[in-house]
Design a protein around this motif. Structure first.
Motif, mmCIF file in Angstrom:
data_model
loop_
_atom_site.group_PDB
_atom_site.id
_atom_site.type_symbol
_atom_site.label_atom_id
_atom_site.label_comp_id
_atom_site.label_asym_id
_atom_site.label_seq_id
_atom_site.Cartn_x
_atom_site.Cartn_y
_atom_site.Cartn_z
ATOM 1 N N GLU A 242 11.168 6.982 -14.804
ATOM 2 C CA GLU A 242 12.320 6.626 -13.982
ATOM 3 C C GLU A 242 12.313 5.136 -13.639
ATOM 4 O O GLU A 242 13.361 4.508 -13.526
ATOM 5 N N MET A 243 11.128 4.581 -13.443
ATOM 6 C CA MET A 243 10.962 3.158 -13.113
ATOM 7 C C MET A 243 10.046 2.548 -14.175
ATOM 8 O O MET A 243 8.861 2.312 -13.935
ATOM 9 N N PRO A 244 10.577 2.301 -15.373
ATOM 10 C CA PRO A 244 9.707 1.960 -16.510
ATOM 11 C C PRO A 244 9.206 0.524 -16.550
ATOM 12 O O PRO A 244 8.342 0.208 -17.368
ATOM 13 N N HIS A 245 9.741 -0.345 -15.692
ATOM 14 C CA HIS A 245 9.354 -1.755 -15.743
ATOM 15 C C HIS A 245 8.598 -2.111 -14.467
ATOM 16 O O HIS A 245 9.154 -2.062 -13.365
ATOM 17 N N ILE A 246 7.317 -2.440 -14.634
ATOM 18 C CA ILE A 246 6.478 -2.732 -13.480
ATOM 19 C C ILE A 246 5.853 -4.114 -13.634
ATOM 20 O O ILE A 246 5.791 -4.665 -14.742
ATOM 21 N N ALA A 247 5.404 -4.660 -12.521
ATOM 22 C CA ALA A 247 4.795 -5.992 -12.534
ATOM 23 C C ALA A 247 3.643 -6.036 -11.538
ATOM 24 O O ALA A 247 3.704 -5.419 -10.466
ATOM 25 N N TRP A 248 2.612 -6.768 -11.913
ATOM 26 C CA TRP A 248 1.467 -7.010 -11.041
ATOM 27 C C TRP A 248 1.405 -8.494 -10.708
ATOM 28 O O TRP A 248 1.566 -9.340 -11.591
ATOM 29 N N MET A 249 1.177 -8.792 -9.441
ATOM 30 C CA MET A 249 1.082 -10.182 -9.004
ATOM 31 C C MET A 249 0.170 -10.260 -7.787
ATOM 32 O O MET A 249 -0.072 -9.257 -7.104
ATOM 33 N N ARG A 250 -0.364 -11.442 -7.540
ATOM 34 C CA ARG A 250 -1.111 -11.649 -6.309
ATOM 35 C C ARG A 250 -0.166 -11.501 -5.124
ATOM 36 O O ARG A 250 0.974 -11.966 -5.161
ATOM 37 N N SER A 251 -0.646 -10.861 -4.075
ATOM 38 C CA SER A 251 0.213 -10.608 -2.913
ATOM 39 C C SER A 251 0.602 -11.882 -2.175
ATOM 40 O O SER A 251 1.534 -11.864 -1.364
ATOM 41 N N ASP A 252 -0.089 -12.992 -2.457
ATOM 42 C CA ASP A 252 0.208 -14.242 -1.749
ATOM 43 C C ASP A 252 1.034 -15.210 -2.592
ATOM 44 O O ASP A 252 1.126 -16.394 -2.264
ATOM 45 N N THR A 253 1.639 -14.708 -3.685
ATOM 46 C CA THR A 253 2.438 -15.588 -4.540
ATOM 47 C C THR A 253 3.916 -15.223 -4.451
ATOM 48 O O THR A 253 4.299 -14.224 -3.841
ATOM 49 N N ASN A 254 4.740 -16.037 -5.093
ATOM 50 C CA ASN A 254 6.194 -15.932 -4.978
ATOM 51 C C ASN A 254 6.748 -14.929 -5.985
ATOM 52 O O ASN A 254 6.670 -15.148 -7.192
ATOM 53 N N ARG A 255 7.336 -13.844 -5.485
ATOM 54 C CA ARG A 255 7.875 -12.801 -6.360
ATOM 55 C C ARG A 255 9.046 -13.301 -7.204
ATOM 56 O O ARG A 255 9.324 -12.778 -8.282
ATOM 57 N N SER A 256 9.744 -14.306 -6.726
ATOM 58 C CA SER A 256 10.914 -14.802 -7.457
ATOM 59 C C SER A 256 10.533 -15.430 -8.792
ATOM 60 O O SER A 256 11.394 -15.658 -9.644
ATOM 61 N N LEU A 257 9.237 -15.699 -8.985
ATOM 62 C CA LEU A 257 8.785 -16.272 -10.249
ATOM 63 C C LEU A 257 8.632 -15.219 -11.343
ATOM 64 O O LEU A 257 8.461 -15.561 -12.511
ATOM 65 N N LEU A 258 8.678 -13.939 -10.958
ATOM 66 C CA LEU A 258 8.581 -12.881 -11.961
ATOM 67 C C LEU A 258 9.838 -12.878 -12.827
ATOM 68 O O LEU A 258 10.959 -12.898 -12.307
ATOM 69 N N PRO A 259 9.695 -12.834 -14.154
ATOM 70 C CA PRO A 259 10.873 -12.829 -15.024
ATOM 71 C C PRO A 259 11.561 -11.469 -15.024
ATOM 72 O O PRO A 259 10.943 -10.436 -14.731
ATOM 73 N N GLN A 260 12.826 -11.469 -15.342
ATOM 74 C CA GLN A 260 13.568 -10.216 -15.466
ATOM 75 C C GLN A 260 13.104 -9.488 -16.722
ATOM 76 O O GLN A 260 12.981 -10.092 -17.786
ATOM 77 N N PRO A 261 12.832 -8.186 -16.630
ATOM 78 C CA PRO A 261 12.353 -7.458 -17.813
ATOM 79 C C PRO A 261 13.480 -7.196 -18.805
ATOM 80 O O PRO A 261 14.663 -7.239 -18.449
ATOM 81 N N ASP A 262 13.096 -6.928 -20.036
ATOM 82 C CA ASP A 262 14.048 -6.529 -21.067
ATOM 83 C C ASP A 262 14.294 -5.030 -20.906
ATOM 84 O O ASP A 262 13.468 -4.210 -21.306
ATOM 85 N N VAL A 263 15.418 -4.673 -20.315
ATOM 86 C CA VAL A 263 15.678 -3.269 -19.990
ATOM 87 C C VAL A 263 15.961 -2.429 -21.226
ATOM 88 O O VAL A 263 16.081 -1.202 -21.126
ATOM 89 N N GLU A 264 16.072 -3.064 -22.400
ATOM 90 C CA GLU A 264 16.243 -2.306 -23.635
ATOM 91 C C GLU A 264 14.923 -1.691 -24.092
ATOM 92 O O GLU A 264 14.909 -0.801 -24.940
ATOM 93 N N MET A 265 13.822 -2.178 -23.548
ATOM 94 C CA MET A 265 12.518 -1.643 -23.901
ATOM 95 C C MET A 265 12.291 -0.303 -23.202
ATOM 96 O O MET A 265 12.808 -0.057 -22.120
ATOM 97 N N ALA A 266 11.495 0.560 -23.822
ATOM 98 C CA ALA A 266 11.171 1.839 -23.195
ATOM 99 C C ALA A 266 10.355 1.631 -21.927
ATOM 100 O O ALA A 266 10.492 2.382 -20.958
ATOM 101 N N SER A 267 9.522 0.598 -21.928
ATOM 102 C CA SER A 267 8.683 0.306 -20.773
ATOM 103 C C SER A 267 8.167 -1.116 -20.909
ATOM 104 O O SER A 267 8.117 -1.669 -22.012
ATOM 105 N N SER A 268 7.789 -1.713 -19.793
ATOM 106 C CA SER A 268 7.183 -3.045 -19.844
ATOM 107 C C SER A 268 6.279 -3.240 -18.641
ATOM 108 O O SER A 268 6.475 -2.628 -17.587
ATOM 109 N N VAL A 269 5.277 -4.086 -18.833
ATOM 110 C CA VAL A 269 4.370 -4.461 -17.746
ATOM 111 C C VAL A 269 4.261 -5.981 -17.747
ATOM 112 O O VAL A 269 3.976 -6.592 -18.780
ATOM 113 N N THR A 270 4.513 -6.570 -16.590
ATOM 114 C CA THR A 270 4.420 -8.019 -16.421
ATOM 115 C C THR A 270 3.260 -8.333 -15.484
ATOM 116 O O THR A 270 3.076 -7.656 -14.467
#
Length: 296
Positions: A242-270
């Protein structure tokens, strides 16, 4: 030019690879010689059948989007090759030829062969180049059948049935959670994962400090707002179908720097690293390997 050596359409057992024709299982069909042809391998190099092949040639036809039988065939051939002696390997050539040239670029074949641990040439080309090859092996390729096979595949309804040595069977549904997605991505990218009490505390050697000044934070792509949200549940409770695109980041960094995932993919991890650079691993289609790992 006709090639003197014979080519067999796989799957063969290791113990039979060097046996006489009468020792093979199944019915031997009448066949003629196979014409020489040149296609492109997963490294983007030309590969010529007859010039680059030696001894017995084991040929299998596949496509990287295949969710079931192709990964199984490839894995069986990997097992066959592993059981062969060095002398036997010198006398046998393995080849995989795509039936989906519109999708199976050298890059796609490289990702597939590396993921499956298959070291032999995986060949592709244009439809015009491949059609006479398919014909020479008596293969009929129907584009609509391949597309329907992929389109009709519903991972959320997939299951794996296991039959034990007592002929008792058990069915296991495919469940794809945040841990599965992360583990598949780590395997594909070569990342190491450090866990403590079911939590990821380190990725590729970057570990959260003992004082928890920061920690590895799980984020989920919200398709409605088209933004990353902090996950309200642990990775094992994330329904990654249901939520196929996930991302891991340090909790003290800026989330806005995460790129937008390619939603055509079955799943992705950033993963957003400590220097704010990011690395993305995409799963274009779920395969039998993913289904088996996610079900068992």
């Amino acid at each position: 030019m006709k090639i003197a050596q014979k080519a067999w359409l796989a799957l063969l057992l290791a113990s039979l690879l060097l046996a006489p024709a009468s020792a093979y299982m199944g019915k031997q069909l009448a066949r003629g010689p196979v014409d020489s042809f040149t296609l492109t391998d997963q490294s983007g190099e030309n590969y010529t059948f007859g010039t680059d092949t030696e001894g017995v040639v084991v040929v299998t036809f596949m496509f990287t989007r295949c969710p079931d039988v192709c990964p199984v065939l490839t894995q069986k051939l990997v097992e066959v090759e592993a059981e062969m002696t060095e002398e036997e390997r010198d006398d046998v050539t393995f080849l995989s030829i795509s039936v989906d040239p519109e999708y199976d670029s050298p890059e796609a074949l490289k990702e597939y062969s590396e993921r499956m641990g298959a070291s032999w040439p995986h060949l592709t080309g244009s439809t015009e180049e491949l059609e006479p090859v398919w014909e020479s092996f008596g293969l009929v390729v129907q584009r609509n059948v391949i597309d329907m096979h992929v389109m009709d595949y519903q991972p959320g309804e997939a299951s794996v049935t296991v039959v034990d040595t007592n002929n008792n069977s058990s069915q296991h549904m495919f469940q794809y959670d945040g841990w599965d997605a992360t583990a598949f991505a780590a395997e594909q990218a070569g990342w190491s994962l450090d866990l403590d009490a079911g939590m990821i505390i380190g990725i590729n050697g970057t570990e959260s400090p003992d004082d928890w000044a920061w920690y590895w934070q799980l984020n989920l792509w919200n398709t409605t707002s088209e933004a990353w949200d902090v996950s309200g549940v642990g990775m094992n409770d994330v329904d990654a179908l249901e939520m196929p695109h996930i991302a891991w980041m340090r909790s003290d960094t800026n989330r806005s720097l995460l790129p937008q995932p390619d939603v055509e993919m079955a799943s992705s991890v950033t993963v957003q690293w400590s220097n704010n650079s990011t690395e993305v691993v995409n799963i274009e289609q779920f395969t039998g390997y993913h289904i088996t790992q996610g079900a068992l």
